[in-house]
Design a protein around this motif. Structure first.
Motif, PDB file in Angstrom:
ATOM      1  N   ALA A  63       0.738  -1.091  -0.062  1.00 47.09           N
ATOM      2  CA  ALA A  63       0.036  -0.088  -0.310  1.00 47.09           C
ATOM      3  C   ALA A  63       0.992   1.272  -0.010  1.00 47.09           C
ATOM      4  O   ALA A  63       0.561   2.266  -0.764  1.00 47.09           O
ATOM      5  N   GLY A  64       1.932   1.298   0.828  1.00 49.00           N
ATOM      6  CA  GLY A  64       2.807   2.413   0.852  1.00 49.00           C
ATOM      7  C   GLY A  64       3.504   2.621  -0.591  1.00 49.00           C
ATOM      8  O   GLY A  64       3.677   3.682  -0.725  1.00 49.00           O
ATOM      9  N   ASP A  65       3.818   1.627  -1.144  1.00 46.91           N
ATOM     10  CA  ASP A  65       4.514   1.645  -2.620  1.00 46.91           C
ATOM     11  C   ASP A  65       3.395   2.297  -3.522  1.00 46.91           C
ATOM     12  O   ASP A  65       4.003   3.012  -4.569  1.00 46.91           O
ATOM     13  N   GLU A  66       2.110   1.884  -3.330  1.00 44.67           N
ATOM     14  CA  GLU A  66       1.159   2.363  -4.303  1.00 44.67           C
ATOM     15  C   GLU A  66       1.083   3.966  -4.144  1.00 44.67           C
ATOM     16  O   GLU A  66       0.805   4.631  -4.827  1.00 44.67           O
ATOM     17  N   VAL A  67       1.032   4.361  -2.819  1.00 40.39           N
ATOM     18  CA  VAL A  67       0.780   5.858  -2.362  1.00 40.39           C
ATOM     19  C   VAL A  67       2.385   6.288  -2.863  1.00 40.39           C
ATOM     20  O   VAL A  67       1.998   7.561  -3.597  1.00 40.39           O
ATOM     21  N   ASP A  68       3.430   6.019  -3.006  1.00 39.18           N
ATOM     22  CA  ASP A  68       4.555   6.402  -3.555  1.00 39.18           C
ATOM     23  C   ASP A  68       4.503   6.727  -4.978  1.00 39.18           C
ATOM     24  O   ASP A  68       4.839   7.712  -5.689  1.00 39.18           O
ATOM     25  N   ALA A  69       4.081   5.572  -5.589  1.00 38.49           N
ATOM     26  CA  ALA A  69       3.596   5.590  -7.061  1.00 38.49           C
ATOM     27  C   ALA A  69       2.718   6.719  -7.376  1.00 38.49           C
ATOM     28  O   ALA A  69       2.925   7.317  -8.381  1.00 38.49           O
ATOM     29  N   TRP A  70       1.585   7.064  -6.763  1.00 40.08           N
ATOM     30  CA  TRP A  70       0.510   7.812  -6.864  1.00 40.08           C
ATOM     31  C   TRP A  70       1.310   9.244  -6.852  1.00 40.08           C
ATOM     32  O   TRP A  70       0.891  10.079  -7.289  1.00 40.08           O
ATOM     33  N   ARG A  71       2.073   9.253  -5.925  1.00 33.76           N
ATOM     34  CA  ARG A  71       2.715  10.800  -5.777  1.00 33.76           C
ATOM     35  C   ARG A  71       3.599  10.998  -6.714  1.00 33.76           C
ATOM     36  O   ARG A  71       3.819  12.228  -7.144  1.00 33.76           O
ATOM     37  N   ALA A  72       4.401  10.247  -7.324  1.00 31.03           N
ATOM     38  CA  ALA A  72       5.078  10.164  -8.181  1.00 31.03           C
ATOM     39  C   ALA A  72       4.390  10.749  -9.635  1.00 31.03           C
ATOM     40  O   ALA A  72       4.822  11.352 -10.301  1.00 31.03           O
ATOM     41  N   THR A  73       3.332  10.035  -9.884  1.00 35.34           N
ATOM     42  CA  THR A  73       2.428  10.442 -11.135  1.00 35.34           C
ATOM     43  C   THR A  73       1.985  11.828 -11.081  1.00 35.34           C
ATOM     44  O   THR A  73       1.906  12.643 -11.848  1.00 35.34           O
ATOM     45  N   MET A  74       1.478  12.180  -9.617  1.00 35.14           N
ATOM     46  CA  MET A  74       1.052  13.598  -9.497  1.00 35.14           C
ATOM     47  C   MET A  74       2.168  14.430  -9.705  1.00 35.14           C
ATOM     48  O   MET A  74       1.985  15.843 -10.168  1.00 35.14           O
ATOM     49  N   ALA A  75       3.634  14.187  -9.328  1.00 38.50           N
ATOM     50  CA  ALA A  75       4.520  15.340  -9.296  1.00 38.50           C
ATOM     51  C   ALA A  75       4.850  15.017 -10.817  1.00 38.50           C
ATOM     52  O   ALA A  75       5.248  16.476 -11.274  1.00 38.50           O
ATOM     53  N   ILE A  76       5.068  14.085 -11.588  1.00 38.05           N
ATOM     54  CA  ILE A  76       5.308  14.251 -12.847  1.00 38.05           C
ATOM     55  C   ILE A  76       4.084  15.009 -13.588  1.00 38.05           C
ATOM     56  O   ILE A  76       4.143  15.861 -14.552  1.00 38.05           O
ATOM     57  N   ASP A  77       2.901  14.888 -13.219  1.00 44.56           N
ATOM     58  CA  ASP A  77       1.632  15.656 -13.856  1.00 44.56           C
ATOM     59  C   ASP A  77       1.912  17.159 -13.739  1.00 44.56           C
ATOM     60  O   ASP A  77       1.815  17.906 -14.595  1.00 44.56           O
TER      61      ASP A  77
END
Length: 121
Positions: free
Chosen positions: A30-44
């Motif tokens: 779950a923590g990895d998924e949150v990190d991936a979501w944060r990465a996507t938002m930062a990229i956006d």
């Protein structure tokens, strides 16, 4: 690594690579998924600020298509859930490469799933 190099690596995928990357992506906590979501938002955010969203969309499409073409050339039948998962992940990495400045750590986080391919490349 740059987008061109990443796309070249995608052309060298093996069937085992596709399955290994898909397993790595699926084993996220779950923590990895949150990190991936944060990465996507930062990229956006980075893409919007640099006005490169169209370029990133094109790069994402090309990366996903490369994964699918490579898988097909290896005899994999589409649709295949692992190919789909890997193609989507490749698309996000490609978007990160286009965003470039300011999201290096986020792209590195996304690339951890591609380690076996990166080591060979």
């Amino acid at each position: 690594m740059a987008l061109v190099e990443f796309n070249e690596l995608l052309r060298r995928l093996t069937v085992d690579d596709v399955h290994a990357i898909a397993r790595s992506l699926e084993s996220d906590t779950a923590g990895d998924e949150v990190d991936a979501w944060r990465a996507t938002m930062a990229i956006d955010r980075a893409l919007r600020h640099s006005h490169r969203t169209r370029e990133a969309a094109r790069a994402a499409w090309e990366a996903a298509q490369t994964v699918q073409r490579t898988a097909t050339s290896l005899g994999m039948q589409l649709p295949d859930p692992d190919v789909t998962h890997v193609a989507r992940a490749a698309a996000e990495v490609a978007r990160g490469f286009v965003a470039a400045d300011g999201v290096e750590s986020e792209v590195s986080r996304l690339l951890m799933h591609w380690f076996p391919l990166l080591v060979r490349g």
